[in-house]
Design a protein around this motif. Structure first.
Motif, mmCIF file in Angstrom:
data_model
loop_
_atom_site.group_PDB
_atom_site.id
_atom_site.type_symbol
_atom_site.label_atom_id
_atom_site.label_comp_id
_atom_site.label_asym_id
_atom_site.label_seq_id
_atom_site.Cartn_x
_atom_site.Cartn_y
_atom_site.Cartn_z
ATOM 1 N N GLY A 1 97.999 -42.617 -4.785
ATOM 2 C CA GLY A 1 97.051 -43.073 -6.052
ATOM 3 C C GLY A 1 97.914 -44.447 -6.738
ATOM 4 N N TRP A 2 98.547 -45.270 -6.474
ATOM 5 C CA TRP A 2 99.552 -45.981 -6.486
ATOM 6 C C TRP A 2 98.052 -47.394 -6.257
ATOM 7 C CZ3 TRP A 2 102.168 -48.574 -9.918
ATOM 8 C CH2 TRP A 2 102.253 -49.815 -9.800
ATOM 9 N N ASP A 3 98.022 -47.526 -5.404
ATOM 10 C CA ASP A 3 95.865 -48.128 -4.584
ATOM 11 C C ASP A 3 95.300 -47.984 -5.894
ATOM 12 O OD1 ASP A 3 95.094 -50.063 -2.497
ATOM 13 O OD2 ASP A 3 93.122 -48.517 -2.902
ATOM 14 N N ARG A 4 94.975 -46.504 -6.198
ATOM 15 C CA ARG A 4 93.901 -46.315 -6.696
ATOM 16 C C ARG A 4 94.015 -46.793 -8.610
ATOM 17 N NH1 ARG A 4 89.962 -41.890 -5.428
ATOM 18 N NH2 ARG A 4 87.444 -42.446 -6.488
ATOM 19 N N LEU A 5 95.031 -46.437 -8.681
ATOM 20 C CA LEU A 5 95.196 -47.045 -10.270
ATOM 21 C C LEU A 5 95.162 -48.697 -10.376
ATOM 22 C CD1 LEU A 5 97.109 -45.605 -12.720
ATOM 23 C CD2 LEU A 5 98.791 -46.776 -12.302
ATOM 24 N N LEU A 6 95.519 -49.196 -9.367
ATOM 25 C CA LEU A 6 95.909 -50.689 -9.126
ATOM 26 C C LEU A 6 94.181 -51.388 -9.077
ATOM 27 C CD1 LEU A 6 98.744 -52.007 -6.656
ATOM 28 C CD2 LEU A 6 98.864 -51.818 -9.499
ATOM 29 N N THR A 7 93.450 -50.789 -8.218
ATOM 30 C CA THR A 7 92.033 -51.094 -8.036
ATOM 31 C C THR A 7 91.052 -50.575 -9.657
ATOM 32 O OG1 THR A 7 91.712 -49.124 -6.786
ATOM 33 C CG2 THR A 7 92.228 -51.593 -5.420
ATOM 34 N N ARG A 8 91.222 -49.297 -9.688
ATOM 35 C CA ARG A 8 90.172 -49.502 -10.362
ATOM 36 C C ARG A 8 90.827 -48.758 -12.421
ATOM 37 N NH1 ARG A 8 86.279 -45.336 -7.965
ATOM 38 N NH2 ARG A 8 86.487 -45.980 -6.045
ATOM 39 N N VAL A 9 91.413 -49.021 -11.407
ATOM 40 C CA VAL A 9 92.323 -49.584 -13.319
ATOM 41 C C VAL A 9 92.957 -50.302 -14.278
ATOM 42 C CG1 VAL A 9 93.767 -47.993 -15.643
ATOM 43 C CG2 VAL A 9 92.686 -46.437 -13.268
ATOM 44 N N ALA A 10 93.793 -50.528 -13.501
ATOM 45 C CA ALA A 10 94.521 -52.094 -13.914
ATOM 46 C C ALA A 10 94.110 -53.240 -13.551
ATOM 47 C CB ALA A 10 95.748 -52.300 -12.887
ATOM 48 N N PRO B 1 84.654 -44.938 -25.466
ATOM 49 C CA PRO B 1 84.540 -45.189 -24.538
ATOM 50 C C PRO B 1 86.123 -44.217 -23.745
ATOM 51 C CG PRO B 1 85.469 -46.354 -25.224
ATOM 52 C CD PRO B 1 84.598 -45.914 -26.496
ATOM 53 N N GLY B 2 86.118 -43.654 -22.454
ATOM 54 C CA GLY B 2 87.237 -43.469 -21.837
ATOM 55 C C GLY B 2 88.022 -43.929 -20.836
ATOM 56 N N LEU B 3 89.242 -43.384 -20.275
ATOM 57 C CA LEU B 3 89.651 -43.906 -19.249
ATOM 58 C C LEU B 3 89.860 -42.935 -18.571
ATOM 59 C CD1 LEU B 3 91.456 -45.386 -17.506
ATOM 60 C CD2 LEU B 3 94.126 -44.216 -18.965
ATOM 61 N N ASP B 4 89.172 -42.860 -16.784
ATOM 62 C CA ASP B 4 89.383 -41.638 -15.426
ATOM 63 C C ASP B 4 90.445 -42.328 -14.800
ATOM 64 O OD1 ASP B 4 88.864 -40.968 -13.167
ATOM 65 O OD2 ASP B 4 87.587 -39.522 -14.554
ATOM 66 N N TRP B 5 92.147 -41.223 -14.737
ATOM 67 C CA TRP B 5 92.834 -42.683 -14.222
ATOM 68 C C TRP B 5 92.341 -42.611 -12.260
ATOM 69 C CZ3 TRP B 5 96.501 -43.568 -16.732
ATOM 70 C CH2 TRP B 5 97.442 -43.396 -17.850
ATOM 71 N N LEU B 6 91.413 -41.634 -11.988
ATOM 72 C CA LEU B 6 90.695 -42.302 -10.686
ATOM 73 C C LEU B 6 89.941 -42.929 -10.695
ATOM 74 C CD1 LEU B 6 91.298 -38.729 -8.724
ATOM 75 C CD2 LEU B 6 92.654 -41.133 -8.940
ATOM 76 N N ASP B 7 89.041 -43.456 -11.462
ATOM 77 C CA ASP B 7 87.755 -44.179 -11.103
ATOM 78 C C ASP B 7 87.906 -45.219 -13.024
ATOM 79 O OD1 ASP B 7 86.934 -43.014 -9.183
ATOM 80 O OD2 ASP B 7 85.666 -40.846 -10.212
ATOM 81 N N GLY B 8 88.245 -45.296 -13.327
ATOM 82 C CA GLY B 8 88.736 -46.289 -14.472
ATOM 83 C C GLY B 8 87.889 -46.183 -15.813
ATOM 84 N N PRO B 9 87.528 -46.561 -16.006
ATOM 85 C CA PRO B 9 86.519 -46.387 -17.390
ATOM 86 C C PRO B 9 85.308 -45.478 -17.215
ATOM 87 C CG PRO B 9 86.802 -49.407 -16.978
ATOM 88 C CD PRO B 9 87.427 -48.154 -15.628
ATOM 89 N N ALA B 10 85.298 -45.247 -18.322
ATOM 90 C CA ALA B 10 84.917 -43.915 -18.038
ATOM 91 C C ALA B 10 83.518 -43.861 -19.885
ATOM 92 C CB ALA B 10 84.922 -41.816 -18.421
ATOM 93 N N LEU B 11 82.719 -42.878 -19.679
ATOM 94 C CA LEU B 11 82.098 -42.738 -20.405
ATOM 95 C C LEU B 11 81.497 -41.543 -20.762
ATOM 96 C CD1 LEU B 11 80.072 -43.438 -22.661
ATOM 97 C CD2 LEU B 11 78.118 -43.618 -21.229
ATOM 98 N N LEU B 12 82.465 -41.425 -22.136
ATOM 99 C CA LEU B 12 82.227 -39.687 -22.768
ATOM 100 C C LEU B 12 81.500 -39.113 -23.905
ATOM 101 C CD1 LEU B 12 86.384 -39.490 -23.263
ATOM 102 C CD2 LEU B 12 85.430 -39.106 -21.063
ATOM 103 N N ILE B 13 80.402 -38.787 -23.307
ATOM 104 C CA ILE B 13 79.408 -37.980 -24.566
ATOM 105 C C ILE B 13 79.729 -36.764 -24.905
ATOM 106 C CG2 ILE B 13 77.060 -37.676 -24.263
ATOM 107 C CD1 ILE B 13 76.024 -39.372 -21.977
ATOM 108 N N ASN B 14 80.182 -36.551 -25.488
ATOM 109 C CA ASN B 14 80.666 -35.269 -26.183
ATOM 110 C C ASN B 14 81.872 -34.715 -25.901
ATOM 111 O OD1 ASN B 14 78.308 -34.440 -28.089
ATOM 112 N ND2 ASN B 14 77.045 -33.827 -26.690
ATOM 113 N N GLY B 15 82.509 -35.676 -25.489
ATOM 114 C CA GLY B 15 84.065 -35.723 -24.965
ATOM 115 C C GLY B 15 83.911 -35.446 -23.975
ATOM 116 N N GLU B 16 82.697 -35.186 -22.962
ATOM 117 C CA GLU B 16 82.726 -34.586 -21.192
ATOM 118 C C GLU B 16 82.871 -35.793 -20.732
ATOM 119 O OE1 GLU B 16 80.534 -32.039 -20.581
ATOM 120 O OE2 GLU B 16 82.335 -30.280 -21.558
ATOM 121 N N ARG B 17 83.365 -36.510 -19.732
ATOM 122 C CA ARG B 17 82.610 -37.309 -18.728
ATOM 123 C C ARG B 17 81.252 -37.613 -18.255
ATOM 124 N NH1 ARG B 17 84.656 -39.389 -13.279
ATOM 125 N NH2 ARG B 17 84.048 -41.271 -12.642
#
Length: 692
Positions: free
Chosen positions: A289-298, A638-654
């Motif tokens: 989880g830490w590696d995914r958070l750093l590379t995809r989100v941070a 725009p949205g945030l996926d904790w494992l994949d980073g930036p995410a597009l939300l359409i009608n509240g769904e990724r």
């Protein structure tokens, strides 16, 4: 716990420590050998046994050599003793800010029967270890209070005094462990680490460790740049001697540390053994989880000049999401009802912010303190402050490269007829054979460098031959929005025979132009190492060479895609070259008062910047353009996926099915899947979008 096993491990470590110290003794003996020989010669001359001109000459030569060797040995010893060993950048935790955590460590040391660590510090990594801070350079500056408490603090949790060799090491704990693990799990994980303070207190092991760290620091001092040639040669010899001794004791030092670890693990067997097995599973999950958070989100936030101020809290959300998605992690979320280890801190938010800033410094090389272009961002603000800005910045860069390539803008709305649109990108990347250039690509190879005051607009009249190719029947749009020809690919124009050229005299003026159009890889710009269609305007820094071609990059089958990817790579290189490097703050800047100065001249220590290929860059920029069009024309967000980073939300769904459509356009030049997805999502590609 078996006392015999602990003793065996300690004895094995002590024997290896003595072997390390013997290397030091041999080096000292070699340094004293010329002096001993000189003493023998002098004594022989004074007693009348070694007399004569030859012995007198030998006494002078050996005496001079002995003096030189002693001076060199003294210099090397002084450098080894004064060189500052490497110290891990950490966040110090004062006892008054975490009394429960210090109490837990003391009780754990009591159960293990070992000295308690001298202090506790945090590191933004999924690991824990003991670190020696007994070197004088690691002590606090004179006249300042130590951050870990008063000198009379009980049970060894007192400040590390300069030059105090009997001081217990510092316990360094990975900050993600405090937020993800429960109190019992943290105690079980720290048990083998704290047990290592017992062997560390042995005089022989401590002396061997100091010797090895001193040699390592001396090698670093000898390799420091910026010295005059004569001084550099002297330090080169010093470094050679230090490396030679390190090579001699390397195997013994490794086996010594292995023996210390074995003794510590054996001693910790009696403390929460069953719980430690379950806690090790959490360690592996925390790593993922830490590696995914750093590379995809941070990392995207760091690139935008923002640093998430709650990384450790974010890793809990990321690991919870991972537990929900992964069948192997089922049941892990049920433990979240227990008391988290971060409750052992008085102010977990402030500690999390300090650890997050240190993580940005270590993994990205950002400034040591916040500033106008380096601001913290909360997770609630992440979609607007990071995701939205990232997409619009990438989309703006994509259209700048298209402008450099001379691609015509698609007609937009009446209010902004020449605004940036997604349709422009779709039309440019629509499928065509790699060897068959379009009118635009033909125009690119006929363009010349414009003066600085002449805009590179798209209103200039095309040449006759370009107009002829532009109006070729195979270039007309088909029913599905692509270009004509079989499966949306345009046919390759045929070379004309001499008789046919007589019927078209306009082609006789420039016969070599059609040759370049049929063989775009032989363009004159490629001969100079310039990407196809990318022209450097006067006053701009020259773009670095980019080897992207359709033949070398199988992921980009069309010449247009390769040229666009090369242009994006060159644009990114220009932006990175124009930005000032992440400066290193002066010694002590951005540090907690009273902490020892950090040596961080070569940050980032662990860069996370991956090498992105041209295909990946092009796909990212096209995806950003699609997301901008969705936000401006379909009320997406725009949205945030904790494992994949930036995410597009359409009608509240990724929108998780966007990537295959973009790859079909980038790799195969097939716009149909993406166009169908745009229609189904209510996105209008012909509408202009707002860029940064």
């Amino acid at each position: 716990m078996t006392g015999m096993g602990v003793e065996v491990g300690v004895q094995a470590a002590r024997s290896r420590a003595l072997a390390v110290l013997r290397v030091r003794s041999r080096a000292l003996a070699v340094a004293l050998l010329p002096a001993a020989l000189a003493v023998i010669l002098l004594a022989g001359g004074s007693t009348g046994h070694l007399v004569g001109r030859g012995w007198d000459l030998a006494r002078w030569v050996v005496g001079a050599v002995a003096v030189v060797v002693l001076l060199l040995a003294a210099g090397i010893g002084l450098v080894v003793a004064r060189a500052r060993p490497a110290m891990t950048p950490t966040v110090p935790i004062a006892e008054k800010s975490a009394p429960d955590l210090y109490r837990l460590v003391r009780e754990l040391a009591d159960r293990l029967g070992v000295p308690a660590p001298s202090a506790i510090e945090l590191t933004p990594d999924c690991d824990s270890w003991l670190e020696d801070r007994t070197h004088p350079a690691h002590g606090p500056p004179a006249g300042q209070d130590h951050p870990h408490g008063e000198p009379d603090a009980p049970r060894g949790l007192s400040p590390a005094r300069p030059g105090r060799t009997g001081q217990a090491p510092v316990l360094v704990i990975g900050s993600p462990f405090l937020w993800w693990m429960r109190v019992g799990e943290l105690r079980a994980v720290l048990a083998p680490v704290v047990a290592g303070t017992g062997p560390s207190a042995h005089p022989d092991i401590a002396a061997a460790r100091r010797f090895v760290r001193g040699l390592d620091a001396a090698v670093a001092v000898a390799s420091a740049p910026g010295r005059p040639p004569l001084v550099r040669s002297v330090y080169a010899g010093l470094g050679w001697v230090a490396r030679l001794m390190l090579h001699g004791c390397r195997e013994h030092a490794a086996l010594m540390e292995r023996g210390v670890a074995a003794a510590a693990a054996e001693r910790a067997q009696a403390v929460d053994y069953g719980l430690r097995i379950a806690a090790q599973e959490q360690v592996g999950l925390a790593y993922a989880g830490w590696d995914r958070l750093l590379t995809r989100v941070a990392l995207p936030a760091w690139r935008m000049g923002r640093w998430p101020s709650r990384l450790d809290a974010g890793v809990v959300a990321a690991l919870t999401e991972l537990s929900r998605r992964d069948r192997l992690a089922e049941g892990f979320t049920s433990r979240l009802g227990e008391r988290p280890a971060c409750d052992l801190l008085e102010e977990p938010g402030a500690v999390d912010e300090a650890a997050s800033l240190l993580a940005a410094r270590l993994f990205h090389g950002g400034p040591a303190e916040r500033g106008r272009n380096w601001c913290p961002v909360d997770w609630q603000e992440y979609p607007d402050e990071v995701v939205d800005r990232k997409w619009r910045t990438d989309a703006a860069r994509l259209h700048r490269v298209l402008d450099r390539l001379g691609v015509r803008r698609s007609p937009g709305s009446a209010a902004d007829p020449h605004g940036p649109t997604l349709a422009r990108v779709l039309e440019h990347l629509s499928a065509q054979s790699p060897a068959a250039p379009s009118a635009t690509s033909g125009k690119l190879r006929e363009r010349t460098v414009l003066p600085a005051d002449e805009p590179a607009d798209d209103t200039r009249p095309a040449h006759d031959d370009e107009a002829h190719i532009a109006h070729h029947p195979s270039d007309e749009p088909d029913e599905q929005g692509g270009h004509g020809g079989h499966h949306g690919h345009r046919e390759r124009p045929k070379r004309q025979k001499p008789a046919e050229r007589d019927e078209h005299p306009e082609h006789d003026e420039h016969p070599e132009r059609l040759e370049r159009l049929e063989h775009p890889g032989h363009g004159e710009h490629l001969d100079h190492g310039e990407p196809p269609g990318v022209h450097t305007q006067p006053g701009e820094p020259a773009a670095p060479e980019d080897p992207l071609t359709p033949d070398e990059n199988p992921g980009l089958g069309s010449e247009r895609g390769a040229a666009l990817a090369a242009g994006i790579s060159a644009e990114l290189a220009r932006e990175e070259a124009s930005e000032p490097p992440a400066g290193t703050a002066p010694t002590g800047a951005g540090q907690v008062a009273g902490t020892p100065p950090r040596s961080e001249d070569s940050l980032p220590l662990f860069p996370l910047e991956p090498h992105r290929t041209g295909r990946e860059l092009l796909a990212d920029h096209v995806t950003a353009m699609v997301c901008c069009a969705a936000m401006d024309t379909a009320d997406a967000s725009p949205g945030l996926d904790w494992l994949d980073g930036p995410a597009l939300l359409i009608n509240g769904e990724r929108a998780a099915d966007l990537s295959p459509k973009v790859l079909a356009l980038v790799e195969d030049g097939d716009p149909v899947p993406l166009r169908n997805w745009l229609v189904d999502s209510g996105i209008r590609p012909e509408k202009p979008v707002r860029l940064v």
